[in-house]
Scaffold this motif. Structure first.
Motif, mmCIF file in Angstrom:
data_model
loop_
_atom_site.group_PDB
_atom_site.id
_atom_site.type_symbol
_atom_site.label_atom_id
_atom_site.label_comp_id
_atom_site.label_asym_id
_atom_site.label_seq_id
_atom_site.Cartn_x
_atom_site.Cartn_y
_atom_site.Cartn_z
ATOM 1 N N GLY A 188 -43.034 -8.213 -7.778
ATOM 2 C CA GLY A 188 -42.916 -7.566 -6.478
ATOM 3 C C GLY A 188 -42.591 -8.552 -5.371
ATOM 4 N N TYR A 189 -43.082 -9.781 -5.493
ATOM 5 C CA TYR A 189 -42.777 -10.801 -4.497
ATOM 6 C C TYR A 189 -41.311 -11.210 -4.570
ATOM 7 C CZ TYR A 189 -42.777 -15.196 -1.927
ATOM 8 O OH TYR A 189 -42.462 -16.208 -1.048
ATOM 9 N N SER A 190 -40.772 -11.332 -5.782
ATOM 10 C CA SER A 190 -39.354 -11.686 -5.917
ATOM 11 C C SER A 190 -38.474 -10.585 -5.324
ATOM 12 C CB SER A 190 -38.989 -11.941 -7.388
ATOM 13 O OG SER A 190 -39.138 -10.778 -8.172
ATOM 14 N N LEU A 191 -38.883 -9.330 -5.482
ATOM 15 C CA LEU A 191 -38.129 -8.224 -4.891
ATOM 16 C C LEU A 191 -38.304 -8.177 -3.375
ATOM 17 C CD1 LEU A 191 -38.812 -5.414 -7.525
ATOM 18 C CD2 LEU A 191 -36.667 -6.653 -7.149
ATOM 19 N N ALA A 192 -39.461 -8.607 -2.882
ATOM 20 C CA ALA A 192 -39.686 -8.679 -1.435
ATOM 21 C C ALA A 192 -38.719 -9.683 -0.805
ATOM 22 C CB ALA A 192 -41.134 -9.072 -1.147
ATOM 23 N N MET A 193 -38.499 -10.796 -1.475
ATOM 24 C CA MET A 193 -37.537 -11.781 -1.002
ATOM 25 C C MET A 193 -36.140 -11.173 -0.942
ATOM 26 S SD MET A 193 -36.396 -15.392 -2.832
ATOM 27 C CE MET A 193 -37.872 -16.303 -2.420
ATOM 28 N N TYR A 194 -35.739 -10.515 -2.023
ATOM 29 C CA TYR A 194 -34.419 -9.879 -2.071
ATOM 30 C C TYR A 194 -34.285 -8.823 -0.980
ATOM 31 C CZ TYR A 194 -30.638 -6.895 -3.808
ATOM 32 O OH TYR A 194 -29.491 -6.144 -3.904
ATOM 33 N N ALA A 195 -35.328 -8.023 -0.780
ATOM 34 C CA ALA A 195 -35.292 -6.964 0.221
ATOM 35 C C ALA A 195 -35.063 -7.525 1.618
ATOM 36 C CB ALA A 195 -36.600 -6.171 0.187
ATOM 37 N N ALA A 196 -35.758 -8.609 1.947
ATOM 38 C CA ALA A 196 -35.584 -9.223 3.266
ATOM 39 C C ALA A 196 -34.147 -9.693 3.453
ATOM 40 C CB ALA A 196 -36.560 -10.389 3.431
ATOM 41 N N PHE A 197 -33.563 -10.253 2.397
ATOM 42 C CA PHE A 197 -32.174 -10.725 2.482
ATOM 43 C C PHE A 197 -31.215 -9.562 2.769
ATOM 44 C CE2 PHE A 197 -33.184 -14.417 -0.659
ATOM 45 C CZ PHE A 197 -33.917 -15.040 0.334
ATOM 46 N N LYS A 198 -31.460 -8.397 2.163
ATOM 47 C CA LYS A 198 -30.563 -7.257 2.392
ATOM 48 C C LYS A 198 -30.696 -6.722 3.821
ATOM 49 C CE LYS A 198 -29.300 -8.562 -0.571
ATOM 50 N NZ LYS A 198 -28.007 -9.228 -0.811
ATOM 51 N N ILE A 199 -31.892 -6.757 4.384
ATOM 52 C CA ILE A 199 -32.067 -6.320 5.773
ATOM 53 C C ILE A 199 -31.376 -7.300 6.719
ATOM 54 C CG2 ILE A 199 -33.743 -5.842 7.605
ATOM 55 C CD1 ILE A 199 -33.612 -3.718 5.413
ATOM 56 N N HIS A 200 -31.414 -8.587 6.398
ATOM 57 C CA HIS A 200 -30.673 -9.579 7.194
ATOM 58 C C HIS A 200 -29.176 -9.269 7.163
ATOM 59 C CE1 HIS A 200 -33.974 -12.755 6.125
ATOM 60 N NE2 HIS A 200 -34.388 -11.914 7.066
ATOM 61 N N GLU A 201 -28.658 -8.997 5.960
ATOM 62 C CA GLU A 201 -27.214 -8.925 5.757
ATOM 63 C C GLU A 201 -26.593 -7.586 6.147
ATOM 64 O OE1 GLU A 201 -27.465 -11.825 1.802
ATOM 65 O OE2 GLU A 201 -26.997 -9.689 1.613
ATOM 66 N N VAL A 202 -27.263 -6.488 5.830
ATOM 67 C CA VAL A 202 -26.627 -5.170 5.991
ATOM 68 C C VAL A 202 -26.795 -4.619 7.408
ATOM 69 C CG1 VAL A 202 -26.372 -2.863 5.033
ATOM 70 C CG2 VAL A 202 -26.930 -4.768 3.518
ATOM 71 N N PRO A 203 -28.012 -4.256 7.854
ATOM 72 C CA PRO A 203 -28.124 -3.822 9.250
ATOM 73 C C PRO A 203 -28.239 -4.987 10.228
ATOM 74 C CG PRO A 203 -30.226 -3.528 8.160
ATOM 75 C CD PRO A 203 -29.253 -4.012 7.101
ATOM 76 N N ALA A 280 -31.362 -0.375 2.848
ATOM 77 C CA ALA A 280 -30.452 -1.193 3.656
ATOM 78 C C ALA A 280 -29.195 -0.389 4.016
ATOM 79 C CB ALA A 280 -30.082 -2.468 2.906
ATOM 80 N N LEU A 281 -28.653 0.344 3.058
ATOM 81 C CA LEU A 281 -27.481 1.180 3.313
ATOM 82 C C LEU A 281 -27.777 2.261 4.351
ATOM 83 C CD1 LEU A 281 -25.964 1.744 -0.246
ATOM 84 C CD2 LEU A 281 -24.745 0.855 1.733
ATOM 85 N N TYR A 282 -28.907 2.931 4.191
ATOM 86 C CA TYR A 282 -29.299 3.995 5.104
ATOM 87 C C TYR A 282 -29.439 3.472 6.532
ATOM 88 C CZ TYR A 282 -32.362 7.373 7.426
ATOM 89 O OH TYR A 282 -32.914 8.249 8.330
ATOM 90 N N LEU A 283 -30.071 2.317 6.690
ATOM 91 C CA LEU A 283 -30.242 1.745 8.022
ATOM 92 C C LEU A 283 -28.894 1.377 8.640
ATOM 93 C CD1 LEU A 283 -33.357 -0.520 7.363
ATOM 94 C CD2 LEU A 283 -33.283 1.556 8.753
ATOM 95 N N GLY A 284 -28.005 0.826 7.806
ATOM 96 C CA GLY A 284 -26.682 0.478 8.302
ATOM 97 C C GLY A 284 -25.923 1.697 8.801
ATOM 98 N N ARG A 285 -25.978 2.791 8.015
ATOM 99 C CA ARG A 285 -25.309 4.023 8.427
ATOM 100 C C ARG A 285 -25.929 4.578 9.708
ATOM 101 N NH1 ARG A 285 -26.358 5.981 3.234
ATOM 102 N NH2 ARG A 285 -24.755 5.541 1.697
ATOM 103 N N LYS A 286 -27.255 4.548 9.770
ATOM 104 C CA LYS A 286 -27.960 5.079 10.935
ATOM 105 C C LYS A 286 -27.586 4.322 12.206
ATOM 106 C CE LYS A 286 -32.555 6.810 12.141
ATOM 107 N NZ LYS A 286 -33.983 6.877 11.724
ATOM 108 N N MET A 287 -27.246 3.050 12.065
ATOM 109 C CA MET A 287 -26.846 2.234 13.207
ATOM 110 C C MET A 287 -25.355 2.360 13.505
ATOM 111 S SD MET A 287 -29.134 -1.148 12.283
ATOM 112 C CE MET A 287 -28.449 -2.136 13.618
ATOM 113 N N GLY A 288 -24.647 3.173 12.718
ATOM 114 C CA GLY A 288 -23.227 3.392 12.954
ATOM 115 C C GLY A 288 -22.327 2.297 12.429
ATOM 116 N N LEU A 289 -22.834 1.487 11.500
ATOM 117 C CA LEU A 289 -22.032 0.381 10.967
ATOM 118 C C LEU A 289 -21.089 0.898 9.885
ATOM 119 C CD1 LEU A 289 -24.783 -2.376 10.581
ATOM 120 C CD2 LEU A 289 -23.278 -1.973 12.531
ATOM 121 N N HIS A 290 -19.898 0.309 9.831
ATOM 122 C CA HIS A 290 -18.916 0.662 8.803
ATOM 123 C C HIS A 290 -18.776 -0.438 7.755
ATOM 124 C CE1 HIS A 290 -17.713 4.233 10.981
ATOM 125 N NE2 HIS A 290 -17.629 3.515 12.085
ATOM 126 N N GLU A 291 -19.364 -1.584 8.035
ATOM 127 C CA GLU A 291 -19.430 -2.674 7.060
ATOM 128 C C GLU A 291 -20.696 -3.468 7.326
ATOM 129 O OE1 GLU A 291 -16.129 -5.308 7.386
ATOM 130 O OE2 GLU A 291 -16.092 -5.223 9.562
#
Length: 309
Positions: A188-203, A280-291
């Protein structure tokens, strides 16, 4: 990123079957294995560390360069999707003659890392051919390192798993402008690291990751009860993480528990991973991001490449 995320349900079973044919790494003692990589690849290396019940060692590739003797007579698995990360290549050269074997885990068989190492595990997945946040590359890496430690499970349930993960991610009532903290123990900790990286990168939002045990020691005092998003990840049986989630929820913190009821640790990790990718995808869409947000940050993207390559 969205297309690559959906492609995983078809690509991962095929890749798992291919990994099942590898025999030159069978019967390795986990204590003789070292896993390393940067970014998402460090997260997958940590996953291997915990999947091995902490017998296999995982570390940052630059830090391994500082203490190269730890690799003596060990098999070192260096994960790098591009195979071009400068520090990974330097590490492979640094431990030549010390490590028993240097194995590149990469999608690029012609990369400098692959050519420097003694052996190769080729990551296979469909890439959109444009720069995006790592999804299929991470899951393929996860399967690759897991296959070195145990027999992979059947992956025929992935389509349903991914669809349910997307629905679950949409139901999370997170504050998109709040801070994110992902918490977990073991895999779960390794996935927590990955999750934080996706929030940095996507939204492009602020996110951190923490061990379950460490949360109450200091970081708790900096958390904002009503706005910060606390996501507790428990892909396997993890009473500690569930209990900390319960206590903080009862005390007014904005917290969610992403838990899996699947016994197999690899399948459980994939289930939680799908949810994190869709969040991460959902947050990006909610913010109106296209990439992905990081792709639009041209100056910082150039700086990142300068630091990495």
């Amino acid at each position: 990123m969205e297309q690559e995320t959906h492609n995983q349900v078809e690509d991962l079973p095929a890749f798992a079957r291919e990994l099942g044919k590898y025999d030159r790494f069978r019967n390795l003692d986990p204590s003789s294995m070292i896993f390393t990589g940067s970014g998402d690849s460090l997260a997958s290396s940590l996953f291997a560390h915990y999947l091995s019940e902490m017998q296999a060692f995982a570390a940052d590739p630059f830090e391994l360069q500082l203490y190269p003797r730890v690799t003596r007579n060990k098999t070192i698995f260096i994960t790098s999707i591009s195979g071009k990360t400068r520090t990974n290549i330097q590490l492979a050269k640094r431990v030549r003659g010390l490590a028993k074997k240097r194995v590149a885990i990469t999608a690029n068989a012609e990369s400098p890392l692959a050519k420097e190492c003694d052996d190769l595990i080729r990551l296979r997945y469909r890439s959109p051919g444009i720069l995006t946040a790592g999804t299929a590359s991470f899951s393929a890496s996860l399967l690759a390192v897991a296959s070195l430690l145990r027999r992979l499970p059947k992956l025929d349930s992935l389509p349903i798993m991914e669809r349910r993960a997307a629905e679950r991610a949409r139901r999370l009532r997170v504050h998109p402008r709040g801070e994110f903290l992902f918490v977990g123990s073991g895999t779960g900790y390794s996935l927590a690291m990955y999750a934080a990286f996706k929030i940095h990168e996507v939204p492009g939002l602020s996110a951190q990751y923490q061990h379950t045990e460490q949360l109450g020691h200091s970081q708790l005092f900096s958390l904002q009860e009503k706005s910060d998003n606390l996501l507790f990840l428990a892909p396997s049986s993890d009473k500690k993480t569930s209990e900390v989630f319960r206590v903080l929820s009862k005390n007014g913190f904005h917290a969610y528990l992403l838990k899996s009821g699947i016994l197999d640790p690899v399948l459980a990790a994939l289930q939680v991973m799908f949810c994190l990718q869709h969040l991460a995808l959902y947050l990006g869409r909610k913010m109106g991001l296209h990439e992905c947000a990081f792709v639009t940050e041209k100056k910082r993207l150039a700086l990142s490449s300068r630091l990495i390559y």
